[in-house]
Scaffold this motif. Structure first.
Motif, PDB file in Angstrom:
ATOM      1  N   PHE A   1       1.605  25.244   8.842  1.00 42.54           N
ATOM      2  CA  PHE A   1       1.367  24.406   7.664  1.00 42.54           C
ATOM      3  C   PHE A   1       0.275  25.008   6.772  1.00 42.54           C
ATOM      4  CE2 PHE A   1      -1.622  21.298   5.894  1.00 42.54           C
ATOM      5  CZ  PHE A   1      -0.838  20.801   4.867  1.00 42.54           C
ATOM      6  N   LEU A   2      -0.845  25.399   7.373  1.00 40.87           N
ATOM      7  CA  LEU A   2      -1.960  25.939   6.588  1.00 40.87           C
ATOM      8  C   LEU A   2      -1.562  27.195   5.813  1.00 40.87           C
ATOM      9  CD1 LEU A   2      -5.142  25.505   8.833  1.00 40.87           C
ATOM     10  CD2 LEU A   2      -4.701  24.469   6.597  1.00 40.87           C
ATOM     11  N   SER A   3      -0.675  27.987   6.408  1.00 42.53           N
ATOM     12  CA  SER A   3      -0.265  29.233   5.741  1.00 42.53           C
ATOM     13  C   SER A   3       0.674  28.971   4.558  1.00 42.53           C
ATOM     14  CB  SER A   3       0.413  30.183   6.745  1.00 42.53           C
ATOM     15  OG  SER A   3       1.669  29.667   7.138  1.00 42.53           O
ATOM     16  N   ARG A   4       1.296  27.781   4.538  1.00 39.55           N
ATOM     17  CA  ARG A   4       2.275  27.468   3.481  1.00 39.55           C
ATOM     18  C   ARG A   4       1.790  26.391   2.503  1.00 39.55           C
ATOM     19  NH1 ARG A   4       7.287  28.272   6.229  1.00 39.55           N
ATOM     20  NH2 ARG A   4       7.089  30.271   7.342  1.00 39.55           N
ATOM     21  N   TYR A   5       0.711  25.723   2.816  1.00 40.32           N
ATOM     22  CA  TYR A   5       0.258  24.585   2.016  1.00 40.32           C
ATOM     23  C   TYR A   5      -0.144  25.017   0.614  1.00 40.32           C
ATOM     24  CZ  TYR A   5      -3.122  21.083   0.339  1.00 40.32           C
ATOM     25  OH  TYR A   5      -3.828  20.182  -0.420  1.00 40.32           O
ATOM     26  N   ASP A   6       0.403  24.317  -0.391  1.00 40.11           N
ATOM     27  CA  ASP A   6       0.096  24.597  -1.790  1.00 40.11           C
ATOM     28  C   ASP A   6      -0.762  23.445  -2.335  1.00 40.11           C
ATOM     29  OD1 ASP A   6      -0.054  25.076  -4.471  1.00 40.11           O
ATOM     30  OD2 ASP A   6       2.098  25.318  -4.797  1.00 40.11           O
ATOM     31  N   PRO A   7      -2.081  23.674  -2.529  1.00 41.53           N
ATOM     32  CA  PRO A   7      -2.963  22.586  -2.970  1.00 41.53           C
ATOM     33  C   PRO A   7      -2.670  22.088  -4.378  1.00 41.53           C
ATOM     34  CG  PRO A   7      -4.142  24.684  -2.947  1.00 41.53           C
ATOM     35  CD  PRO A   7      -2.812  24.941  -2.328  1.00 41.53           C
ATOM     36  N   ARG A   8      -1.791  22.802  -5.119  1.00 41.26           N
ATOM     37  CA  ARG A   8      -1.465  22.369  -6.480  1.00 41.26           C
ATOM     38  C   ARG A   8      -0.375  21.301  -6.503  1.00 41.26           C
ATOM     39  NH1 ARG A   8      -0.126  28.279  -8.467  1.00 41.26           N
ATOM     40  NH2 ARG A   8       0.954  28.051  -6.470  1.00 41.26           N
ATOM     41  N   GLU A   9       0.201  20.997  -5.336  1.00 43.61           N
ATOM     42  CA  GLU A   9       1.262  19.983  -5.282  1.00 43.61           C
ATOM     43  C   GLU A   9       0.676  18.585  -5.118  1.00 43.61           C
ATOM     44  OE1 GLU A   9       5.499  20.795  -3.460  1.00 43.61           O
ATOM     45  OE2 GLU A   9       3.947  21.484  -2.095  1.00 43.61           O
ATOM     46  N   VAL A  10       1.329  17.607  -5.748  1.00 44.96           N
ATOM     47  CA  VAL A  10       1.010  16.209  -5.468  1.00 44.96           C
ATOM     48  C   VAL A  10       1.696  15.888  -4.147  1.00 44.96           C
ATOM     49  CG1 VAL A  10       1.299  13.823  -6.202  1.00 44.96           C
ATOM     50  CG2 VAL A  10       0.810  15.598  -7.899  1.00 44.96           C
ATOM     51  N   ALA A  11       0.907  15.708  -3.098  1.00 43.63           N
ATOM     52  CA  ALA A  11       1.489  15.592  -1.758  1.00 43.63           C
ATOM     53  C   ALA A  11       0.587  14.783  -0.837  1.00 43.63           C
ATOM     54  CB  ALA A  11       1.696  16.995  -1.170  1.00 43.63           C
ATOM     55  N   CYS A  12       1.138  14.444   0.320  1.00 45.76           N
ATOM     56  CA  CYS A  12       0.346  13.814   1.375  1.00 45.76           C
ATOM     57  C   CYS A  12       0.779  14.422   2.709  1.00 45.76           C
ATOM     58  CB  CYS A  12       0.510  12.297   1.373  1.00 45.76           C
ATOM     59  SG  CYS A  12       2.189  11.732   1.741  1.00 45.76           S
ATOM     60  N   LEU A  13       0.015  14.133   3.752  1.00 41.92           N
ATOM     61  CA  LEU A  13       0.242  14.770   5.054  1.00 41.92           C
ATOM     62  C   LEU A  13       0.350  13.733   6.160  1.00 41.92           C
ATOM     63  CD1 LEU A  13       0.190  17.255   7.010  1.00 41.92           C
ATOM     64  CD2 LEU A  13      -2.307  17.142   6.891  1.00 41.92           C
ATOM     65  N   ILE A  14       1.417  13.855   6.953  1.00 45.54           N
ATOM     66  CA  ILE A  14       1.563  13.073   8.184  1.00 45.54           C
ATOM     67  C   ILE A  14       1.457  14.067   9.334  1.00 45.54           C
ATOM     68  CG2 ILE A  14       3.079  11.598   9.568  1.00 45.54           C
ATOM     69  CD1 ILE A  14       4.469  10.738   6.977  1.00 45.54           C
ATOM     70  N   VAL A  15       0.480  13.892  10.203  1.00 43.79           N
ATOM     71  CA  VAL A  15       0.240  14.892  11.246  1.00 43.79           C
ATOM     72  C   VAL A  15      -0.045  14.228  12.591  1.00 43.79           C
ATOM     73  CG1 VAL A  15      -2.206  15.052  10.578  1.00 43.79           C
ATOM     74  CG2 VAL A  15      -1.168  16.916  11.873  1.00 43.79           C
ATOM     75  N   ASP A  16       0.503  14.842  13.655  1.00 43.03           N
ATOM     76  CA  ASP A  16       0.261  14.340  15.008  1.00 43.03           C
ATOM     77  C   ASP A  16      -1.152  14.726  15.436  1.00 43.03           C
ATOM     78  OD1 ASP A  16       0.599  13.239  17.483  1.00 43.03           O
ATOM     79  OD2 ASP A  16       2.115  14.658  18.179  1.00 43.03           O
ATOM     80  N   ILE A  17      -1.831  13.823  16.109  1.00 45.66           N
ATOM     81  CA  ILE A  17      -3.191  14.135  16.586  1.00 45.66           C
ATOM     82  C   ILE A  17      -3.154  15.221  17.653  1.00 45.66           C
ATOM     83  CG2 ILE A  17      -4.947  13.206  18.152  1.00 45.66           C
ATOM     84  CD1 ILE A  17      -5.473  11.019  16.403  1.00 45.66           C
ATOM     85  N   ARG A  18      -2.223  15.095  18.624  1.00 47.28           N
ATOM     86  CA  ARG A  18      -2.181  16.046  19.739  1.00 47.28           C
ATOM     87  C   ARG A  18      -1.023  17.017  19.563  1.00 47.28           C
ATOM     88  NH1 ARG A  18      -5.389  14.379  24.060  1.00 47.28           N
ATOM     89  NH2 ARG A  18      -6.019  12.176  24.005  1.00 47.28           N
ATOM     90  N   MET A  19      -1.358  18.296  19.464  1.00 51.81           N
ATOM     91  CA  MET A  19      -0.320  19.335  19.383  1.00 51.81           C
ATOM     92  C   MET A  19      -0.804  20.554  20.146  1.00 51.81           C
ATOM     93  SD  MET A  19       0.944  19.233  15.380  1.00 51.81           S
ATOM     94  CE  MET A  19      -0.693  19.382  14.683  1.00 51.81           C
ATOM     95  N   GLY A  20       0.163  21.397  20.541  1.00 49.07           N
ATOM     96  CA  GLY A  20      -0.220  22.666  21.139  1.00 49.07           C
ATOM     97  C   GLY A  20      -0.837  23.541  20.057  1.00 49.07           C
TER      98      GLY A  20
END
Length: 208
Positions: free
Chosen positions: A43-62
């Motif tokens: 996600f961090l490598s593809r995230y574009d901060p210029r987009e109007v967006a929001c994030l849903i993320v799991d707390i626990r991941m590998g």
């Protein structure tokens, strides 16, 4: 293919494919653009901060956890609104994420209606933040046009100093102050002192 613009982008970051698929199906059905990632790193490598967006993320991941991802975004001063997906045992942890700026957290299995309402709230916040960042960039571009001396005069205008006082402060004539004021008004596209204050102070400008 629909030509109707999507309501906004929802990033989903979860290492559970079934959860990603479920959220994508639900949110695309509500006309959101959904982009799914199986890891925080991707996600961090593809995230574009210029987009109007929001994030849903799991707390626990590998690999990088949702909490670590939030920390990275905070470090970047990202305005991205975040909601966490949690298991029952993660609730105290999720409360801590809200102290760092997360909008909310949802427990598995999640309520679809509540989730869609949350996404609407997050994208409304993202839209406001995006508009504010554009205004700030526009303001910075205008302010950059000023010479050092003009910036000094403007600082004193904002402080409420009169032309004579500004002239005394800077060791210049009143006529020179008036010339600087005229240049400042022109460069900042201001017709009145109120316009000038609005540009100079940005969000801190007094409300009309």
């Amino acid at each position: 293919m629909s030509l109707i613009p999507k309501k906004g982008t929802v990033y989903v970051v979860d290492d559970d494919e079934a959860v990603r698929d479920s959220l994508q199906w639900l949110l695309e059905g509500k006309d959101y653009r959904v982009r799914c990632f199986d890891s925080a790193e991707t996600f961090l490598s593809r995230y574009d901060p210029r987009e109007v967006a929001c994030l849903i993320v799991d707390i626990r991941m590998g690999g990088m956890t949702g909490l670590e991802l939030q920390d990275r975004l905070v470090e970047r001063k990202s305005p991205l609104p975040i909601v966490f997906i949690t298991g029952h045992g993660d609730v105290p942890m999720a409360v801590d994420t809200m102290k760092k700026g997360a909008m909310d957290f949802i427990q598995k299995p999640f309520d679809e209606t509540a989730l869609v309402t949350l996404v609407e709230r997050m994208l409304a916040q993202a839209t406001t933040a995006f508009a504010e960042s554009l205004q700030a960039a526009s303001r910075d571009a205008l302010m950059a046009k000023l010479t050092t001396r003009e910036a000094q005069v403007l600082e004193r205008i904002v402080a409420g100093r009169l032309n004579k006082q500004i002239a005394d402060d800077l060791g210049i004539s009143i006529k020179t102050v008036e010339a600087h004021r005229a240049n400042i008004m022109e460069k900042l596209n201001a017709n009145t002192v109120a316009d000038l204050l609005k540009t100079a102070l940005g969000q801190n400008a007094p409300k009309a």
